[in-house]
Design an enzyme around this catalytic site. Structure first.
Site, PDB file in Angstrom:
ATOM      1  N   LEU A  35       0.824  -1.217   0.000  1.00  0.00           N
ATOM      2  CA  LEU A  35       0.000   0.000   0.000  1.00  0.00           C
ATOM      3  C   LEU A  35       0.854   1.261   0.000  1.00  0.00           C
ATOM      4  O   LEU A  35       2.008   1.246   0.455  1.00  0.00           O
ATOM      5  CB  LEU A  35      -0.868   0.014   1.260  1.00  0.00           C
ATOM      6  CG  LEU A  35      -1.917  -1.099   1.403  1.00  0.00           C
ATOM      7  CD1 LEU A  35      -2.513  -1.060   2.818  1.00  0.00           C
ATOM      8  CD2 LEU A  35      -3.007  -0.952   0.343  1.00  0.00           C
ATOM      9  N   SER A  36       0.275   2.344  -0.451  1.00  0.00           N
ATOM     10  CA  SER A  36       0.929   3.648  -0.315  1.00  0.00           C
ATOM     11  C   SER A  36       1.189   3.900   1.182  1.00  0.00           C
ATOM     12  O   SER A  36       0.301   3.684   2.008  1.00  0.00           O
ATOM     13  CB  SER A  36       0.001   4.742  -0.876  1.00  0.00           C
ATOM     14  OG  SER A  36       0.567   6.008  -0.661  1.00  0.00           O
ATOM     15  N   GLY A  37       2.408   4.286   1.508  1.00  0.00           N
ATOM     16  CA  GLY A  37       2.746   4.560   2.904  1.00  0.00           C
ATOM     17  C   GLY A  37       3.212   3.359   3.697  1.00  0.00           C
ATOM     18  O   GLY A  37       3.535   3.471   4.885  1.00  0.00           O
ATOM     19  N   CYS A  38       3.283   2.182   3.035  1.00  0.00           N
ATOM     20  CA  CYS A  38       3.670   0.972   3.795  1.00  0.00           C
ATOM     21  C   CYS A  38       5.163   0.953   4.114  1.00  0.00           C
ATOM     22  O   CYS A  38       5.604   0.233   5.011  1.00  0.00           O
ATOM     23  CB  CYS A  38       3.267  -0.291   3.036  1.00  0.00           C
ATOM     24  SG  CYS A  38       4.246  -0.586   1.549  1.00  0.00           S
ATOM     25  N   LYS A  40       7.648   1.051   1.279  1.00  0.00           N
ATOM     26  CA  LYS A  40       8.410   0.523   0.122  1.00  0.00           C
ATOM     27  C   LYS A  40       9.643   1.370  -0.197  1.00  0.00           C
ATOM     28  O   LYS A  40      10.758   0.863  -0.301  1.00  0.00           O
ATOM     29  CB  LYS A  40       7.531   0.487  -1.152  1.00  0.00           C
ATOM     30  CG  LYS A  40       6.282  -0.341  -1.066  1.00  0.00           C
ATOM     31  CD  LYS A  40       5.484  -0.274  -2.358  1.00  0.00           C
ATOM     32  CE  LYS A  40       4.950   1.098  -2.744  1.00  0.00           C
ATOM     33  NZ  LYS A  40       3.992   1.693  -1.808  1.00  0.00           N
ATOM     34  N   SER A 125       1.930  -1.543  -7.260  1.00  0.00           N
ATOM     35  CA  SER A 125       1.675  -2.754  -8.062  1.00  0.00           C
ATOM     36  C   SER A 125       0.609  -3.636  -7.405  1.00  0.00           C
ATOM     37  O   SER A 125       0.908  -4.738  -6.957  1.00  0.00           O
ATOM     38  CB  SER A 125       2.969  -3.525  -8.325  1.00  0.00           C
ATOM     39  OG  SER A 125       3.780  -3.670  -7.184  1.00  0.00           O
TER      40      SER A 125
HETATM   41  N1  LIG Z   1      -4.988   6.535  -6.781  1.00  0.00           N
HETATM   42  C1  LIG Z   1      -3.780   6.269  -6.260  1.00  0.00           C
HETATM   43  N2  LIG Z   1      -3.516   5.037  -5.756  1.00  0.00           N
HETATM   44  C2  LIG Z   1      -2.287   4.788  -5.254  1.00  0.00           C
HETATM   45  N3  LIG Z   1      -1.258   5.681  -5.218  1.00  0.00           N
HETATM   46  C3  LIG Z   1      -1.490   6.919  -5.728  1.00  0.00           C
HETATM   47  C4  LIG Z   1      -2.747   7.274  -6.252  1.00  0.00           C
HETATM   48  N4  LIG Z   1      -2.694   8.561  -6.678  1.00  0.00           N
HETATM   49  C5  LIG Z   1      -1.464   9.004  -6.421  1.00  0.00           C
HETATM   50  N5  LIG Z   1      -0.735   8.015  -5.852  1.00  0.00           N
HETATM   51  C6  LIG Z   1       0.706   8.192  -5.556  1.00  0.00           C
HETATM   52  O1  LIG Z   1       1.378   7.477  -6.581  1.00  0.00           O
HETATM   53  C7  LIG Z   1       2.226   6.506  -6.039  1.00  0.00           C
HETATM   54  C8  LIG Z   1       1.909   5.120  -6.630  1.00  0.00           C
HETATM   55  O2  LIG Z   1       2.418   5.024  -7.922  1.00  0.00           O
HETATM   56  P1  LIG Z   1       2.786   3.583  -8.491  1.00  0.00           P
HETATM   57  O3  LIG Z   1       3.337   3.815  -9.842  1.00  0.00           O
HETATM   58  O4  LIG Z   1       3.627   2.878  -7.498  1.00  0.00           O
HETATM   59  O5  LIG Z   1       1.349   2.881  -8.562  1.00  0.00           O
HETATM   60  S1  LIG Z   1       0.940   1.538  -9.304  1.00  0.00           S
HETATM   61  O6  LIG Z   1       2.034   0.578  -9.100  1.00  0.00           O
HETATM   62  O7  LIG Z   1       0.765   1.832 -10.718  1.00  0.00           O
HETATM   63  O8  LIG Z   1      -0.303   1.104  -8.684  1.00  0.00           O
HETATM   64  C9  LIG Z   1       1.969   6.424  -4.568  1.00  0.00           C
HETATM   65  O9  LIG Z   1       3.268   6.419  -4.014  1.00  0.00           O
HETATM   66  P2  LIG Z   1       3.648   5.630  -2.691  1.00  0.00           P
HETATM   67  O10 LIG Z   1       2.927   6.359  -1.599  1.00  0.00           O
HETATM   68  O11 LIG Z   1       5.135   5.809  -2.613  1.00  0.00           O
HETATM   69  O12 LIG Z   1       3.253   4.201  -2.826  1.00  0.00           O
HETATM   70  C10 LIG Z   1       1.167   7.657  -4.226  1.00  0.00           C
HETATM   71  O13 LIG Z   1       2.020   8.634  -3.695  1.00  0.00           O
HETATM   72  N1  LIG Z   2       9.700   0.568   9.395  1.00  0.00           N
HETATM   73  C1  LIG Z   2       9.147   1.773   9.553  1.00  0.00           C
HETATM   74  N2  LIG Z   2       8.798   2.209  10.761  1.00  0.00           N
HETATM   75  C2  LIG Z   2       8.232   3.420  10.935  1.00  0.00           C
HETATM   76  N3  LIG Z   2       7.969   4.283   9.933  1.00  0.00           N
HETATM   77  C3  LIG Z   2       8.298   3.902   8.698  1.00  0.00           C
HETATM   78  C4  LIG Z   2       8.887   2.624   8.424  1.00  0.00           C
HETATM   79  N4  LIG Z   2       9.091   2.511   7.096  1.00  0.00           N
HETATM   80  C5  LIG Z   2       8.649   3.668   6.567  1.00  0.00           C
HETATM   81  N5  LIG Z   2       8.183   4.499   7.521  1.00  0.00           N
HETATM   82  C6  LIG Z   2       7.610   5.838   7.319  1.00  0.00           C
HETATM   83  O1  LIG Z   2       6.369   5.652   6.677  1.00  0.00           O
HETATM   84  C7  LIG Z   2       6.134   6.695   5.739  1.00  0.00           C
HETATM   85  C8  LIG Z   2       5.866   6.095   4.353  1.00  0.00           C
HETATM   86  O2  LIG Z   2       7.036   5.436   3.908  1.00  0.00           O
HETATM   87  P1  LIG Z   2       7.360   5.334   2.357  1.00  0.00           P
HETATM   88  O3  LIG Z   2       8.650   4.613   2.255  1.00  0.00           O
HETATM   89  O4  LIG Z   2       7.261   6.667   1.705  1.00  0.00           O
HETATM   90  O5  LIG Z   2       6.171   4.390   1.875  1.00  0.00           O
HETATM   91  P2  LIG Z   2       5.720   3.995   0.402  1.00  0.00           P
HETATM   92  O6  LIG Z   2       6.907   4.170  -0.511  1.00  0.00           O
HETATM   93  O7  LIG Z   2       5.285   2.568   0.515  1.00  0.00           O
HETATM   94  O8  LIG Z   2       4.593   4.926   0.084  1.00  0.00           O
HETATM   95  C9  LIG Z   2       7.385   7.588   5.761  1.00  0.00           C
HETATM   96  O9  LIG Z   2       7.094   8.699   6.576  1.00  0.00           O
HETATM   97  C10 LIG Z   2       8.440   6.709   6.400  1.00  0.00           C
HETATM   98  O10 LIG Z   2       9.379   7.464   7.133  1.00  0.00           O
END
Ligand SMILES: Nc1ncnc2c1ncn2[C@@H]1O[C@H](COP(=O)(O)OS(=O)(=O)O)[C@@H](OP(=O)(O)O)[C@H]1O
Ligand SMILES: Nc1ncnc2c1ncn2[C@@H]1O[C@H](COP(=O)(O)OP(=O)(O)O)[C@@H](O)[C@H]1O
Length: 225
Positions: A35-38, A40, A125
């Protein structure tokens, strides 16, 4: 329409084995999904750092960055290209656009791995079929074991509480459509090579060390002397 048989593969003199021998390592793809914010980007970045300290040749493809270039949305392409071009090649977050996003990244990752690089990717993904297709491409162009899926399994509630870019807040308010985990699905990998539990206190460094251990175990890198 172009006939596929009019496009012929050209064998190159320097093959993957020669490139890997020069680098003293095996090319591979380490595919972070979740998930976004997990976490990665953070964990992939930390692993990239650790591998570079080891002297390994790596590259890191991150969704947020790739969506500024290779997989830019129509709104960005419109600044430089025609409306028709931007609409045709720009990518959003609908299922088909995500499919094309992952297809492009999979293709780039295959090229990088064939150049002998340890290729780290960090994309949401969300669809199993798209990730499995990449696995197939990587293993066909290289060998079984060249693709490692790393599931960063952080609960949605934790990702949403982190919300570093404020996207969950917007998604809950209906300002972003097709947001993974809120208004769009995430299909968890049933058998990832590495399963990282997030949100339980493990630091990014500890999580990256877990992936590093898997790379050693699978012979992608040699243990520290
Ligand atoms: N609708 C929606 N759903 C999910 N994420 C969204 C969306 N809109 C914008 N974002 C931002 O775009 C990042 C995800 O892009 P990706 O190329 O990794 O997405 S995907 O693999 O095609 O699903 C994702 O980044 P991460 O937070 O680093 O995962 C978000 O910041
Ligand atoms: N193991 C962890 N423990 C605590 N916070 C984390 C950890 N990994 C990532 N974070 C925090 O979570 C937030 C999202 O991380 P990020 O790497 O940007 O996620 P993603 O790429 O999946 O969206 C950031 O603020 C990051 O500092």
């Amino acid at each position: 329409m172009t006939n596929p048989s009019d496009i012929v593969w050209h064998e190159q003199t320097v093959d993957r084995t020669a490139r890997e021998a020069n680098l003293g390592q095996r090319g591979a793809v380490i595919w972070f999904t979740g998930l976004s914010g997990c976490g990665k980007s953070t964990v992939a970045n930390e692993l990239d750092h650790q591998l570079n300290q080891f002297g390994r040749a790596t590259v890191l493809l991150d969704g947020d960055n790739i969506r500024h270039g290779l997989c830019a949305p129509p709104g960005v392409l419109r600044e430089e290209y025609s409306e028709e071009f931007a609409n045709r090649f720009g990518l959003g977050f609908g299922a088909v656009d995500r499919e094309e996003n992952i297809r492009r990244i999979g293709s780039v990752a295959a090229l990088m791995a064939s150049a002998g690089l340890i290729t780290l990717t960090a994309f949401v993904s969300p669809y199993r079929k798209d990730r499995d297709r990449v696995r197939k491409i990587i293993e066909t162009s290289g060998a079984p074991g060249d693709f490692l899926e790393v599931f960063v399994d952080t609960p949605l509630a934790v990702c949403e509480a982190r919300d570093p870019k404020g996207l969950y807040k917007k998604a809950r308010a209906g300002e972003i459509k097709n947001f993974t985990g809120i208004s769009d699905p995430y299909e968890a990998p049933p058998n990832p090579e590495v399963h990282l539990k997030g949100g339980d206190g493990a630091t990014p460094t500890e999580q990256a060390a877990g992936v590093l251990a898997a790379l050693v175990e699978r012979g992608i890198i040699q243990p520290r002397a």
